[in-house]
Scaffold this active site. Sequence first.
Site, PDB file in Angstrom:
ATOM      1  N   ARG A 164     -40.702 -48.084  17.409  1.00 23.93           N
ATOM      2  CA  ARG A 164     -40.897 -48.323  18.856  1.00 23.93           C
ATOM      3  C   ARG A 164     -41.615 -49.663  19.090  1.00 23.93           C
ATOM      4  NH1 ARG A 164     -37.993 -44.551  18.580  1.00 23.93           N
ATOM      5  NH2 ARG A 164     -37.982 -42.641  19.833  1.00 23.93           N
ATOM      6  N   SER A 238     -40.151 -39.744  26.128  1.00 21.74           N
ATOM      7  CA  SER A 238     -41.467 -39.533  25.494  1.00 21.74           C
ATOM      8  C   SER A 238     -42.487 -40.434  26.180  1.00 21.74           C
ATOM      9  CB  SER A 238     -41.428 -39.902  24.010  1.00 21.74           C
ATOM     10  OG  SER A 238     -40.466 -39.144  23.333  1.00 21.74           O
ATOM     11  N   GLU A 334     -45.930 -44.987  25.460  1.00 21.89           N
ATOM     12  CA  GLU A 334     -44.714 -45.666  25.002  1.00 21.89           C
ATOM     13  C   GLU A 334     -44.089 -46.586  26.057  1.00 21.89           C
ATOM     14  OE1 GLU A 334     -40.516 -44.466  24.868  1.00 21.89           O
ATOM     15  OE2 GLU A 334     -41.003 -43.769  22.862  1.00 21.89           O
TER      16      GLU A 334
HETATM   17  P1  FAD Z   1     -36.285 -50.723  31.193  1.00 15.53           P
HETATM   18  O1  FAD Z   1     -37.036 -49.467  31.321  1.00 15.53           O
HETATM   19  O2  FAD Z   1     -35.667 -51.277  32.425  1.00 15.53           O
HETATM   20  O3  FAD Z   1     -37.216 -51.844  30.542  1.00 15.53           O
HETATM   21  C1  FAD Z   1     -38.073 -51.518  29.466  1.00 15.53           C
HETATM   22  C2  FAD Z   1     -38.811 -52.794  29.034  1.00 15.53           C
HETATM   23  O4  FAD Z   1     -37.876 -53.724  28.487  1.00 15.53           O
HETATM   24  C3  FAD Z   1     -39.469 -53.525  30.217  1.00 15.53           C
HETATM   25  O5  FAD Z   1     -40.680 -54.078  29.763  1.00 15.53           O
HETATM   26  C4  FAD Z   1     -38.484 -54.631  30.555  1.00 15.53           C
HETATM   27  O6  FAD Z   1     -39.103 -55.778  31.112  1.00 15.53           O
HETATM   28  C5  FAD Z   1     -37.896 -54.967  29.199  1.00 15.53           C
HETATM   29  N1  FAD Z   1     -36.492 -55.411  29.296  1.00 15.53           N
HETATM   30  C6  FAD Z   1     -35.442 -54.712  29.783  1.00 15.53           C
HETATM   31  N2  FAD Z   1     -34.315 -55.438  29.683  1.00 15.53           N
HETATM   32  C7  FAD Z   1     -34.664 -56.624  29.122  1.00 15.53           C
HETATM   33  C8  FAD Z   1     -33.926 -57.789  28.755  1.00 15.53           C
HETATM   34  N3  FAD Z   1     -32.622 -57.896  28.941  1.00 15.53           N
HETATM   35  N4  FAD Z   1     -34.619 -58.826  28.204  1.00 15.53           N
HETATM   36  C9  FAD Z   1     -35.965 -58.744  28.007  1.00 15.53           C
HETATM   37  N5  FAD Z   1     -36.698 -57.674  28.335  1.00 15.53           N
HETATM   38  C10 FAD Z   1     -36.055 -56.615  28.874  1.00 15.53           C
HETATM   39  N6  FAD Z   1     -36.055 -44.323  23.735  1.00 15.53           N
HETATM   40  C11 FAD Z   1     -35.806 -44.207  22.407  1.00 15.53           C
HETATM   41  O7  FAD Z   1     -36.056 -45.143  21.634  1.00 15.53           O
HETATM   42  N7  FAD Z   1     -35.279 -43.061  21.880  1.00 15.53           N
HETATM   43  C12 FAD Z   1     -34.974 -42.006  22.643  1.00 15.53           C
HETATM   44  O8  FAD Z   1     -34.496 -40.998  22.125  1.00 15.53           O
HETATM   45  C13 FAD Z   1     -35.200 -42.088  24.043  1.00 15.53           C
HETATM   46  N8  FAD Z   1     -34.940 -41.045  24.862  1.00 15.53           N
HETATM   47  C14 FAD Z   1     -35.180 -41.143  26.202  1.00 15.53           C
HETATM   48  C15 FAD Z   1     -34.874 -40.039  27.003  1.00 15.53           C
HETATM   49  C16 FAD Z   1     -35.106 -40.100  28.381  1.00 15.53           C
HETATM   50  C17 FAD Z   1     -34.775 -38.893  29.217  1.00 15.53           C
HETATM   51  C18 FAD Z   1     -35.627 -41.278  28.952  1.00 15.53           C
HETATM   52  C19 FAD Z   1     -35.840 -41.362  30.423  1.00 15.53           C
HETATM   53  C20 FAD Z   1     -35.948 -42.375  28.145  1.00 15.53           C
HETATM   54  C21 FAD Z   1     -35.730 -42.319  26.767  1.00 15.53           C
HETATM   55  N9  FAD Z   1     -36.026 -43.388  25.903  1.00 15.53           N
HETATM   56  C22 FAD Z   1     -35.758 -43.299  24.556  1.00 15.53           C
HETATM   57  C23 FAD Z   1     -36.612 -44.628  26.438  1.00 15.53           C
HETATM   58  C24 FAD Z   1     -35.541 -45.610  27.004  1.00 15.53           C
HETATM   59  O9  FAD Z   1     -34.304 -44.977  27.117  1.00 15.53           O
HETATM   60  C25 FAD Z   1     -35.382 -46.854  26.126  1.00 15.53           C
HETATM   61  O10 FAD Z   1     -36.601 -47.508  25.942  1.00 15.53           O
HETATM   62  C26 FAD Z   1     -34.375 -47.858  26.713  1.00 15.53           C
HETATM   63  O11 FAD Z   1     -34.084 -48.855  25.774  1.00 15.53           O
HETATM   64  C27 FAD Z   1     -34.878 -48.498  28.003  1.00 15.53           C
HETATM   65  O12 FAD Z   1     -33.798 -49.197  28.590  1.00 15.53           O
HETATM   66  P2  FAD Z   1     -33.857 -49.673  30.096  1.00 15.53           P
HETATM   67  O13 FAD Z   1     -32.649 -50.525  30.353  1.00 15.53           O
HETATM   68  O14 FAD Z   1     -34.020 -48.528  31.008  1.00 15.53           O
HETATM   69  O15 FAD Z   1     -35.169 -50.582  30.067  1.00 15.53           O
HETATM   70  N1  EPU Z   2     -42.684 -30.056  19.450  1.00 17.74           N
HETATM   71  C1  EPU Z   2     -43.718 -29.263  19.882  1.00 17.74           C
HETATM   72  N2  EPU Z   2     -43.831 -29.021  21.217  1.00 17.74           N
HETATM   73  C2  EPU Z   2     -42.956 -29.533  22.118  1.00 17.74           C
HETATM   74  C3  EPU Z   2     -41.908 -30.347  21.682  1.00 17.74           C
HETATM   75  C4  EPU Z   2     -41.789 -30.599  20.324  1.00 17.74           C
HETATM   76  O1  EPU Z   2     -44.514 -28.782  19.100  1.00 17.74           O
HETATM   77  O2  EPU Z   2     -43.132 -29.267  23.326  1.00 17.74           O
HETATM   78  C5  EPU Z   2     -42.553 -30.333  18.017  1.00 17.74           C
HETATM   79  C6  EPU Z   2     -41.168 -29.964  17.514  1.00 17.74           C
HETATM   80  O3  EPU Z   2     -41.116 -28.620  17.144  1.00 17.74           O
HETATM   81  C7  EPU Z   2     -40.989 -30.877  16.340  1.00 17.74           C
HETATM   82  C8  EPU Z   2     -41.796 -32.106  16.722  1.00 17.74           C
HETATM   83  O4  EPU Z   2     -42.664 -31.717  17.782  1.00 17.74           O
HETATM   84  O5  EPU Z   2     -41.551 -30.314  15.183  1.00 17.74           O
HETATM   85  C9  EPU Z   2     -40.949 -33.295  17.145  1.00 17.74           C
HETATM   86  O6  EPU Z   2     -40.185 -32.958  18.309  1.00 17.74           O
HETATM   87  P1  EPU Z   2     -38.790 -33.656  18.656  1.00 17.74           P
HETATM   88  O7  EPU Z   2     -37.807 -33.468  17.525  1.00 17.74           O
HETATM   89  O8  EPU Z   2     -38.382 -33.195  20.004  1.00 17.74           O
HETATM   90  O9  EPU Z   2     -39.101 -35.186  18.635  1.00 17.74           O
HETATM   91  P2  EPU Z   2     -40.283 -36.041  19.276  1.00 17.74           P
HETATM   92  O10 EPU Z   2     -41.149 -36.515  18.159  1.00 17.74           O
HETATM   93  O11 EPU Z   2     -40.940 -35.342  20.384  1.00 17.74           O
HETATM   94  C10 EPU Z   2     -38.992 -38.280  18.991  1.00 17.74           C
HETATM   95  C11 EPU Z   2     -38.794 -39.482  19.833  1.00 17.74           C
HETATM   96  C12 EPU Z   2     -37.687 -39.245  20.843  1.00 17.74           C
HETATM   97  C13 EPU Z   2     -36.395 -38.965  20.062  1.00 17.74           C
HETATM   98  C14 EPU Z   2     -36.606 -37.737  19.171  1.00 17.74           C
HETATM   99  C15 EPU Z   2     -35.433 -37.488  18.263  1.00 17.74           C
HETATM  100  C16 EPU Z   2     -40.887 -40.663  19.949  1.00 17.74           C
HETATM  101  C17 EPU Z   2     -42.096 -40.995  20.756  1.00 17.74           C
HETATM  102  N3  EPU Z   2     -40.026 -39.826  20.513  1.00 17.74           N
HETATM  103  O12 EPU Z   2     -39.429 -37.254  19.853  1.00 17.74           O
HETATM  104  O13 EPU Z   2     -37.510 -40.434  21.612  1.00 17.74           O
HETATM  105  O14 EPU Z   2     -35.321 -38.722  20.947  1.00 17.74           O
HETATM  106  O15 EPU Z   2     -37.768 -37.946  18.329  1.00 17.74           O
HETATM  107  O16 EPU Z   2     -35.405 -38.472  17.265  1.00 17.74           O
HETATM  108  O17 EPU Z   2     -40.741 -41.171  18.835  1.00 17.74           O
HETATM  109  C18 EPU Z   2     -38.317 -41.547  23.558  1.00 17.74           C
HETATM  110  O18 EPU Z   2     -38.720 -42.447  22.806  1.00 17.74           O
HETATM  111  O19 EPU Z   2     -38.427 -41.616  24.810  1.00 17.74           O
HETATM  112  C19 EPU Z   2     -37.680 -40.364  22.992  1.00 17.74           C
HETATM  113  C20 EPU Z   2     -37.263 -39.338  23.722  1.00 17.74           C
END
Ligand code: FAD
Ligand code: EPU
Length: 339
Positions: A164, A238, A334
């Site tokens: 991240r 997250s 994050e």
């Molecule tokens: P924004 O939120 O619009 O921007 C994020 C940051 O990037 C800001 O600081 C912005 O200034 C900068 N930025 C955006 N575009 C550019 C550009 N073109 N050039 C320079 N800077 C830029 N993230 C994960 O890694 N794994 C996950 O599994 C994951 N799951 C998610 C689930 C949900 C339900 C949600 C809501 C978010 C999740 N995220 C996850 C976080 C998010 O999806 C990512 O960080 C994604 O890359 C953000 O994209 P965005 O276009 O919305 O960026």
């Molecule tokens: N868990 C709990 N309580 C909860 C939820 C989860 O105890 O309410 C436990 C689960 O049982 C598991 C562990 O926490 O043992 C991890 O949970 P999960 O697999 O859901 O993953 P996470 O660590 O919560 C991370 C990323 C997610 C990504 C998933 C899958 C970060 C900060 N988050 O979540 O990314 O989708 O793994 O790889 O690294 C994001 O960055 O926004 C995001 C959603």
Amino acid sequence: MQILRDEPLQPYNTLSLQARAAVLVRVGSDEELLAAFSLAAERDLPVVPLGEGSNVVLARDLDALVLRQDTRGIEILEEDGDKVRLRVAAGENWHALVQWTLHRGLYGLENLALIPGTVGAAPIQNIGAYGIELKSHLLQVQALAIADGQSLVLSNAGCEFGYRDSVFKRGLRDKLVITAVDLQLSRVPELRIDYPALALAFAQTAIATPTPQDVFNTVVSIRRSKLPDPAVEPNAGSFFKNPVVPAELAQTLLVKFPGLSAYPQPDGRVKLAAAWMIEHCGWKGYREDDIGVHPQHALVIVNYGNDNGEQLLSLASKVAATVADTFGVQLVIEPRVYG
Ligand code: FAD
Ligand code: EPU
């Protein structure tokens, strides 16, 4: 180029927070992006690039020129044996790209299905999920410097990717706008299904030899079962990073909290599940007026109808404080916080 003044940003962030942009500029090309930089310089406004707003906390009005890139394009640059190089415009939607590649038999991004946001934002935090990070497939990043419009190319190593994390959050923070991302994919499936939740899902199905499409479908279904849809329950995924701690501290914590999910890292340190720690502290499902910790996932803070980010950040601080008291570990937010 569309220029909007004093524009509400609520539709532009998945937490649905109310904040205004002094100027919002929507650009459809790199030329328009350069024109937007000039406009910002004339008005003495900082430039804030915004993708789909899925990883930002807009806790105040932005006295800035907020940029939205509506650029599109996915181009195959080169094929070399099984390897295929792609250039993707920053404004493309990430999940749509994953689908596009899968439909053309280009493999590697399946585990990253359904991550919200744009392609241009993906390198900022080196998006990752289900055992894969963007860095495994990224060749280079194309960008324009905000200060002078210079064109830059950053190699994979130059992006200094971490969990991240990237140089775009550190040394190059707020210095450039990513305009395109070059990826390397493969015509031969290279499946990664060792992530515990994924491995468990396959163990429970009758699929003996999964295909990339099976991995995609399974990731999508796991994500849908765990994470709230921001269109229904506004959130930023997250809210905290999973803390990565020295092995000795992890050992001590695991003796005291045997249920704590802990993942050893290649560098010897251990990543701890922040969700588990937050749930252990009793926050899961907690609600304070219009802000709450999601009842199904403790790492997700949900905005049930609050307009400003103050209350949300205040709840996040309280959550982090109890985790620090209980585990001696400091959680780090994050999403990028503006405010
Ligand atoms: P924004 O939120 O619009 O921007 C994020 C940051 O990037 C800001 O600081 C912005 O200034 C900068 N930025 C955006 N575009 C550019 C550009 N073109 N050039 C320079 N800077 C830029 N993230 C994960 O890694 N794994 C996950 O599994 C994951 N799951 C998610 C689930 C949900 C339900 C949600 C809501 C978010 C999740 N995220 C996850 C976080 C998010 O999806 C990512 O960080 C994604 O890359 C953000 O994209 P965005 O276009 O919305 O960026
Ligand atoms: N868990 C709990 N309580 C909860 C939820 C989860 O105890 O309410 C436990 C689960 O049982 C598991 C562990 O926490 O043992 C991890 O949970 P999960 O697999 O859901 O993953 P996470 O660590 O919560 C991370 C990323 C997610 C990504 C998933 C899958 C970060 C900060 N988050 O979540 O990314 O989708 O793994 O790889 O690294 C994001 O960055 O926004 C995001 C959603």
